[in-house]
Design a protein around this motif. Structure first.
Motif, PDB file in Angstrom:
ATOM      1  N   LYS A   1       0.832  -1.209   0.000  1.00 59.87           N
ATOM      2  CA  LYS A   1       0.000   0.000   0.000  1.00 59.87           C
ATOM      3  C   LYS A   1       0.865   1.256   0.000  1.00 59.87           C
ATOM      4  O   LYS A   1       0.562   2.225  -0.696  1.00 59.87           O
ATOM      5  N   GLU A   2       1.925   1.251   0.777  1.00 58.66           N
ATOM      6  CA  GLU A   2       2.838   2.399   0.813  1.00 58.66           C
ATOM      7  C   GLU A   2       3.511   2.589  -0.535  1.00 58.66           C
ATOM      8  O   GLU A   2       3.661   3.709  -1.023  1.00 58.66           O
ATOM      9  N   LEU A   3       3.914   1.494  -1.165  1.00 57.44           N
ATOM     10  CA  LEU A   3       4.535   1.581  -2.481  1.00 57.44           C
ATOM     11  C   LEU A   3       3.556   2.187  -3.487  1.00 57.44           C
ATOM     12  O   LEU A   3       3.925   3.056  -4.267  1.00 57.44           O
TER      13      LEU A   3
ATOM     14  N   ALA B   1       1.907   9.199  -6.133  1.00 60.70           N
ATOM     15  CA  ALA B   1       2.423  10.550  -5.877  1.00 60.70           C
ATOM     16  C   ALA B   1       3.535  10.927  -6.852  1.00 60.70           C
ATOM     17  O   ALA B   1       4.005  12.063  -6.844  1.00 60.70           O
ATOM     18  N   GLY B   2       3.973   9.979  -7.689  1.00 56.71           N
ATOM     19  CA  GLY B   2       5.022  10.264  -8.657  1.00 56.71           C
ATOM     20  C   GLY B   2       6.427  10.180  -8.089  1.00 56.71           C
ATOM     21  O   GLY B   2       7.386  10.547  -8.755  1.00 56.71           O
TER      22      GLY B   2
END
Length: 66
Positions: free
Chosen positions: A28-30, A36-37
């Motif tokens: 999920k963080e990835l 977010a680019g």
């Protein structure tokens, strides 16, 4: 990829799970970083599967190859 032992063990193109494992973060963080680019990635197909180049991932980490 159960265990990352060396940079050479990374496939040329990584799934989100493989990239997250290499970075030692959650999937999920990835995905948030990709959205977010902050980590360049390609999306494919109707499910918008994310694929990340090993070269891009290593460059993001500041690892020089070659």
């Amino acid at each position: 990829m159960d265990r990352l032992t060396d940079i050479e063990d990374l496939p040329a193109v990584l799934t989100t799970r493989e990239a997250a494992t290499a970075l030692r973060i959650g999937v999920k963080e990835l995905r948030k970083l990709v959205d977010a680019g902050q980590i360049p990635a390609a999306r494919f197909g109707p499910r918008r599967l994310i694929r990340i180049s090993r070269t891009v991932l290593l460059a993001t980490l500041g690892v020089r190859t070659g």
